[in-house]
Scaffold this motif. Structure first.
Motif, mmCIF file in Angstrom:
data_model
loop_
_atom_site.group_PDB
_atom_site.id
_atom_site.type_symbol
_atom_site.label_atom_id
_atom_site.label_comp_id
_atom_site.label_asym_id
_atom_site.label_seq_id
_atom_site.Cartn_x
_atom_site.Cartn_y
_atom_site.Cartn_z
ATOM 1 N N TRP A 60 -2.857 7.785 -3.690
ATOM 2 C CA TRP A 60 -2.584 8.304 -4.977
ATOM 3 C C TRP A 60 -2.391 9.919 -5.091
ATOM 4 N N HIS A 61 -1.213 10.214 -5.813
ATOM 5 C CA HIS A 61 -1.182 11.653 -5.942
ATOM 6 C C HIS A 61 -1.091 11.955 -7.449
ATOM 7 N N ALA A 88 -9.556 2.062 -9.412
ATOM 8 C CA ALA A 88 -9.504 0.568 -9.361
ATOM 9 C C ALA A 88 -8.538 0.055 -8.315
ATOM 10 N N ASP A 89 -7.572 1.015 -7.650
ATOM 11 C CA ASP A 89 -6.537 0.730 -6.674
ATOM 12 C C ASP A 89 -6.889 1.734 -5.474
ATOM 13 N N SER A 96 0.775 -1.243 0.044
ATOM 14 C CA SER A 96 0.011 -0.040 0.000
ATOM 15 C C SER A 96 0.698 1.294 0.047
ATOM 16 N N GLY A 97 2.087 1.081 -0.507
ATOM 17 C CA GLY A 97 3.002 2.262 -0.591
ATOM 18 C C GLY A 97 2.366 3.484 -1.479
ATOM 19 N N PRO A 98 2.848 4.822 -1.216
ATOM 20 C CA PRO A 98 1.935 5.691 -2.343
ATOM 21 C C PRO A 98 2.595 5.521 -3.479
#
Length: 200
Positions: A85-86, A79-80, A59-61
């Motif tokens: 998310w950036h 979807a994820d 789950s890393g950015p």
């Protein structure tokens, strides 16, 4: 042609809602040239979704550079949902669309940065994506600065992918895996790790 990536019903519903919103905004601010919904689904949405199986575990950015109308970053964020998310987009109108889409679709794990890439502060990234943004040499410079040591870069490239790799290898060392595009014959997705400047 290989079928598009399967997604959950909830993701499919969000993608439908995204497309409806996109069509309304695209009529006003010209996010992309295409206007036909079926073309948009294939050329932009399915093209973005094909990156899903290549995402790193965990789950890393993640960040998408030059997201534009949402491809691939916003589609992948739909979807994820397990990772933050950036989306980095310097065009104010496109950034406004990304913000509106994030709010309407309930994407609380998504942050829009309306800045130039070099002026954007991001956490060390597990994943970096960029589509139709810049030559590979420039993308690798961004990746080297933004990725964590074990981070992954995913760069969809056209028919000139090998030529771009050859040019980049004069300045960079890296491990590269190549994946044929499911949506564009002759195109390649580059999955790159271990990015370092070449030389002593």
């Amino acid at each position: 042609m290989t079928p598009p990536i399967a997604v959950s019903r909830e993701t499919g519903e969000r993608l439908d809602a995204f497309l409806a919103l996109f069509l309304r905004w695209n009529a006003r601010i010209n996010l992309v040239a295409e206007r036909d919904p079926d073309t948009l689904r294939q050329r932009h949405i399915a093209d973005s979704l094909q990156l899903l199986p290549l995402l790193p575990e965990g789950s890393g950015p993640a960040a998408d550079l030059g997201t534009g109308g949402g491809f691939p970053g916003l589609i992948l964020a739909i979807a994820d949902t397990a990772r933050p998310w950036h989306l980095v987009e310097s065009d104010k109108r496109k950034a406004a669309f990304l913000l509106a889409a994030s709010a309407e679709l309930g994407l609380s794990h998504l942050t829009v940065h309306n800045h130039r890439i070099e002026n954007t502060t991001l956490p060390p990234l597990a994943l970096l994506t960029a589509r139709a943004l810049a030559p590979l040499t420039l993308l690798l410079a961004h990746a080297a600065r933004l990725l964590s040591p074990d981070g992954v870069a995913l760069f969809p490239k056209g028919r000139n992918a090998e030529a771009e790799l050859t040019a980049a290898q004069a300045d960079w060392t890296m491990q590269v895996a190549r994946f044929g595009s499911r949506t564009e014959p002759g195109a390649t997705i580059l999955r790159i790790t271990g990015i370092h400047r070449a030389g002593p």
